[in-house]
Design a protein around this motif. Sequence first.
Motif, PDB file in Angstrom:
ATOM      1  N   ALA A 199     -15.446  -5.101   5.188  1.00 47.89           N
ATOM      2  CA  ALA A 199     -16.669  -4.368   4.834  1.00 47.89           C
ATOM      3  C   ALA A 199     -17.009  -3.288   5.851  1.00 47.89           C
ATOM      4  CB  ALA A 199     -17.836  -5.346   4.704  1.00 47.89           C
ATOM      5  N   SER A 200     -16.367  -3.322   7.006  1.00 46.47           N
ATOM      6  CA  SER A 200     -16.713  -2.406   8.097  1.00 46.47           C
ATOM      7  C   SER A 200     -16.592  -0.932   7.710  1.00 46.47           C
ATOM      8  CB  SER A 200     -15.789  -2.687   9.287  1.00 46.47           C
ATOM      9  OG  SER A 200     -15.819  -1.609  10.187  1.00 46.47           O
ATOM     10  N   PRO A 201     -17.523  -0.089   8.210  1.00 42.30           N
ATOM     11  CA  PRO A 201     -17.404   1.359   7.984  1.00 42.30           C
ATOM     12  C   PRO A 201     -16.102   1.920   8.555  1.00 42.30           C
ATOM     13  CG  PRO A 201     -19.502   0.820   9.051  1.00 42.30           C
ATOM     14  CD  PRO A 201     -18.704  -0.444   8.999  1.00 42.30           C
ATOM     15  N   GLU A 202     -15.494   1.174   9.500  1.00 41.28           N
ATOM     16  CA  GLU A 202     -14.233   1.658  10.081  1.00 41.28           C
ATOM     17  C   GLU A 202     -13.017   1.448   9.178  1.00 41.28           C
ATOM     18  OE1 GLU A 202     -14.194  -0.118  14.030  1.00 41.28           O
ATOM     19  OE2 GLU A 202     -16.240   0.664  14.225  1.00 41.28           O
ATOM     20  N   THR A 203     -13.210   0.742   8.076  1.00 38.25           N
ATOM     21  CA  THR A 203     -12.116   0.581   7.121  1.00 38.25           C
ATOM     22  C   THR A 203     -12.293   1.624   6.017  1.00 38.25           C
ATOM     23  OG1 THR A 203     -11.911  -1.775   7.620  1.00 38.25           O
ATOM     24  CG2 THR A 203     -11.031  -1.052   5.516  1.00 38.25           C
ATOM     25  N   PRO A 204     -11.414   2.656   6.015  1.00 32.22           N
ATOM     26  CA  PRO A 204     -11.643   3.811   5.142  1.00 32.22           C
ATOM     27  C   PRO A 204     -11.268   3.549   3.681  1.00 32.22           C
ATOM     28  CG  PRO A 204      -9.640   4.131   6.428  1.00 32.22           C
ATOM     29  CD  PRO A 204     -10.208   2.819   6.850  1.00 32.22           C
ATOM     30  N   LEU A 205     -12.186   2.929   2.968  1.00 29.12           N
ATOM     31  CA  LEU A 205     -11.958   2.618   1.552  1.00 29.12           C
ATOM     32  C   LEU A 205     -13.261   2.826   0.783  1.00 29.12           C
ATOM     33  CD1 LEU A 205      -9.963  -0.754   1.616  1.00 29.12           C
ATOM     34  CD2 LEU A 205      -9.137   1.460   0.771  1.00 29.12           C
ATOM     35  N   PRO A 206     -13.150   3.166  -0.503  1.00 27.58           N
ATOM     36  CA  PRO A 206     -14.358   3.234  -1.333  1.00 27.58           C
ATOM     37  C   PRO A 206     -14.974   1.838  -1.470  1.00 27.58           C
ATOM     38  CG  PRO A 206     -12.413   4.040  -2.535  1.00 27.58           C
ATOM     39  CD  PRO A 206     -11.924   3.472  -1.251  1.00 27.58           C
ATOM     40  N   ASP A 207     -16.294   1.807  -1.702  1.00 24.30           N
ATOM     41  CA  ASP A 207     -16.976   0.514  -1.822  1.00 24.30           C
ATOM     42  C   ASP A 207     -16.374  -0.361  -2.914  1.00 24.30           C
ATOM     43  OD1 ASP A 207     -18.735   0.992   0.258  1.00 24.30           O
ATOM     44  OD2 ASP A 207     -20.204   1.973  -1.025  1.00 24.30           O
TER      45      ASP A 207
ATOM     46  N   THR B 218       0.833  -1.205   0.000  1.00 21.43           N
ATOM     47  CA  THR B 218       0.000   0.000   0.000  1.00 21.43           C
ATOM     48  C   THR B 218       0.866   1.251   0.000  1.00 21.43           C
ATOM     49  OG1 THR B 218      -1.730  -1.182   1.218  1.00 21.43           O
ATOM     50  CG2 THR B 218      -1.838   1.225   1.241  1.00 21.43           C
ATOM     51  N   GLN B 219       1.922   1.205   0.829  1.00 21.27           N
ATOM     52  CA  GLN B 219       2.803   2.359   0.941  1.00 21.27           C
ATOM     53  C   GLN B 219       3.539   2.643  -0.372  1.00 21.27           C
ATOM     54  OE1 GLN B 219       5.915   2.277   4.063  1.00 21.27           O
ATOM     55  NE2 GLN B 219       4.861   4.060   4.862  1.00 21.27           N
ATOM     56  N   LEU B 220       3.835   1.595  -1.103  1.00 18.60           N
ATOM     57  CA  LEU B 220       4.490   1.770  -2.406  1.00 18.60           C
ATOM     58  C   LEU B 220       3.705   2.746  -3.268  1.00 18.60           C
ATOM     59  CD1 LEU B 220       6.521   0.896  -4.656  1.00 18.60           C
ATOM     60  CD2 LEU B 220       5.002  -1.027  -5.126  1.00 18.60           C
ATOM     61  N   PHE B 221       2.381   2.691  -3.172  1.00 19.31           N
ATOM     62  CA  PHE B 221       1.522   3.541  -3.999  1.00 19.31           C
ATOM     63  C   PHE B 221       0.920   4.698  -3.188  1.00 19.31           C
ATOM     64  CE2 PHE B 221       1.047  -0.813  -5.878  1.00 19.31           C
ATOM     65  CZ  PHE B 221       1.724  -0.554  -7.059  1.00 19.31           C
ATOM     66  N   ALA B 222       1.502   4.952  -2.007  1.00 22.07           N
ATOM     67  CA  ALA B 222       1.006   6.031  -1.142  1.00 22.07           C
ATOM     68  C   ALA B 222      -0.490   5.893  -0.857  1.00 22.07           C
ATOM     69  CB  ALA B 222       1.316   7.400  -1.748  1.00 22.07           C
ATOM     70  N   GLY B 223      -0.946   4.645  -0.683  1.00 22.38           N
ATOM     71  CA  GLY B 223      -2.359   4.408  -0.342  1.00 22.38           C
ATOM     72  C   GLY B 223      -2.626   4.671   1.133  1.00 22.38           C
ATOM     73  N   ASN B 224      -3.874   4.552   1.532  1.00 20.88           N
ATOM     74  CA  ASN B 224      -4.301   4.858   2.903  1.00 20.88           C
ATOM     75  C   ASN B 224      -3.749   3.834   3.905  1.00 20.88           C
ATOM     76  OD1 ASN B 224      -6.030   4.759   5.335  1.00 20.88           O
ATOM     77  ND2 ASN B 224      -7.189   6.365   4.291  1.00 20.88           N
ATOM     78  N   GLU B 225      -2.932   4.311   4.845  1.00 18.10           N
ATOM     79  CA  GLU B 225      -2.248   3.401   5.778  1.00 18.10           C
ATOM     80  C   GLU B 225      -3.196   2.741   6.765  1.00 18.10           C
ATOM     81  OE1 GLU B 225       1.162   5.157   7.699  1.00 18.10           O
ATOM     82  OE2 GLU B 225       1.849   6.035   5.805  1.00 18.10           O
ATOM     83  N   GLU B 226      -4.201   3.501   7.193  1.00 12.51           N
ATOM     84  CA  GLU B 226      -5.189   2.940   8.115  1.00 12.51           C
ATOM     85  C   GLU B 226      -5.958   1.782   7.442  1.00 12.51           C
ATOM     86  OE1 GLU B 226      -5.940   3.112  11.184  1.00 12.51           O
ATOM     87  OE2 GLU B 226      -7.951   2.239  11.177  1.00 12.51           O
ATOM     88  N   ALA B 227      -6.328   1.965   6.196  1.00 16.05           N
ATOM     89  CA  ALA B 227      -7.017   0.898   5.459  1.00 16.05           C
ATOM     90  C   ALA B 227      -6.108  -0.325   5.323  1.00 16.05           C
ATOM     91  CB  ALA B 227      -7.453   1.407   4.089  1.00 16.05           C
ATOM     92  N   ALA B 228      -4.827  -0.070   5.072  1.00 17.39           N
ATOM     93  CA  ALA B 228      -3.883  -1.182   4.918  1.00 17.39           C
ATOM     94  C   ALA B 228      -3.777  -1.981   6.214  1.00 17.39           C
ATOM     95  CB  ALA B 228      -2.516  -0.660   4.496  1.00 17.39           C
ATOM     96  N   LEU B 229      -3.776  -1.267   7.352  1.00 22.45           N
ATOM     97  CA  LEU B 229      -3.695  -1.957   8.639  1.00 22.45           C
ATOM     98  C   LEU B 229      -4.947  -2.807   8.871  1.00 22.45           C
ATOM     99  CD1 LEU B 229      -2.414  -2.496  11.400  1.00 22.45           C
ATOM    100  CD2 LEU B 229      -3.294  -0.295  12.185  1.00 22.45           C
TER     101      LEU B 229
END
Lengths: 304, 304
Positions: B136-144, B66-77
């Motif tokens: 699927a949780s709302p706590e995972t900050p990702l688009p559907d 995820t970090q390679l592409f500067a994606g959301n770290e919280e979502a990756a965790l």
Amino acid sequence: MTKSADAFEKSLSAHAAIVEARLATLLDASIRPAELARPAQLIEAMHYGALNGGKRLRPYLVMQATQLFAGNEEAALQVGCALECLHSYSLVHDDLPAMDDDDLRRGQPTVHKKYDDATAILAGDGLLTYAFDIIASPETPLPDAAKVALVLELSRAAGIGGMAGGQMLDLAAEKQQPDERGIVLLQAMKTGALLRFACEAGAIIAGRPAEDRDRLRRFGEIIGRAFQVADDLLDITSDAATLGKATGKDAAKGKATLVGLKGTDWARSELDRLVSEANALLAPYGAEAEPLKEAAHFIAYRKK
Amino acid sequence: MTKSADAFEKSLSAHAAIVEARLATLLDASIRPAELARPAQLIEAMHYGALNGGKRLRPYLVMQATQLFAGNEEAALQVGCALECLHSYSLVHDDLPAMDDDDLRRGQPTVHKKYDDATAILAGDGLLTYAFDIIASPETPLPDAAKVALVLELSRAAGIGGMAGGQMLDLAAEKQQPDERGIVLLQAMKTGALLRFACEAGAIIAGRPAEDRDRLRRFGEIIGRAFQVADDLLDITSDAATLGKATGKDAAKGKATLVGLKGTDWARSELDRLVSEANALLAPYGAEAEPLKEAAHFIAYRKK
């Protein structure tokens, strides 16, 4: 049997045939890409565990709840099959020697008797996993938001706060009897959660607002309770020939049920009360809700 | 140990601590609503099965990809924790008496030894189900759209065409030895699929186009093969004290491995080849890909 009840059972059977055909197709396509090695015995055991007759009540509820809101029928069939995979997994695992230790299901050897314990564990794992594959699949015609909501609700209905947790509490209940409230919670988790999901799924598939989701969810909870009271009542009042499985099992295991605690008269009036409550919830939808009301009636007053 | 390898292991441990803390929080929150009955022993067994040390290599790969592409770290965790739940479920079920029948894992009693078989089956089921809840949780900050892609890829990596199917083939392989191609396919399914998912997940989380998803997927496949060759090699060349588990297990079970068929010299040059191939795939990403390259190196040349 009344004319209406007869028509309902015909409708239920017709839907069950459609579900079985689709389930068979889905399970055959479950290896992607096709050039992978095929774990043939596992796929066979999954077919065996999922395609063993059964009323297909849960997919029926998904399909009827979707139709109530004129949602996409193809999506309802796919989600119904996903739910049936999940329900089938729970039966395969519950039958294992370490759990309820049942040799027969619907008169046929259970998966671990037909194959072996390892295959049954993996077949259950495979069916559970495949349920989420089907929902997320591009072949299920739904917006991503609906798929995410379905995955979330299904995983919660099936997980520790739902079916799996309820099965754990049920195993513990054989050693230490829960009180009335404990029994209600245990059953709401073990059997109620998937029926609740089936009904709510229709509103999600049709993209309805929270008010409808909530109403269908509550309808599902109530018929879940009716399902369990009817099940406990049949275990006491029916005979094995009618029911197609052993009766008196709860009493033999010393398992506390609400009907055992409160009696069969209470159970019959509780079923009437639950059916009225379920019908009242659907009143705003008028005649369109007739099939779901008939389903509630069938669940409460079925003879097997 | 080179300076770089030492720095890598420190980074891996630091990430593992973060993953363990989040996993514990997620498992504690797994009963919703809180007023439901708590199947306390089941939740405890899930903690026990998931929080038993371990390198947390799969979440590490999700986070670095995820970090390679500067994606959301919280979502990756979050996704990393979901993947670890799924990996833990597979260990709990594989250890069961009906499967590999192991009493110890990392020097501690396995879940079914600590509790019982029923609890271990349900703890595995619960962990598997919870993986999809977390994604699927709302706590995972990702688009559907990303969540749906992750559910689909994870269910396929874990299912009959992936890990569960591979485990079935592996059990069958103890009776009828597969040929070289059969071993490669079996291992790609059993252990490769989740490592492949871990890497591809980074590109999905960061919303990258198909080309990047594909490249990371292939990188994951290659390090999956390296992981298995290194594992087989350690089983032959290491001793139990270094490895923290019994060695020579494959030979004792008569289990065919590529290293057994082709020798340790072949294995060492195969690892060099796979590491080069993995590095070449990441060349377009320049220095940003250094952590993933170090992970590939670690996987191939680890001492335990």
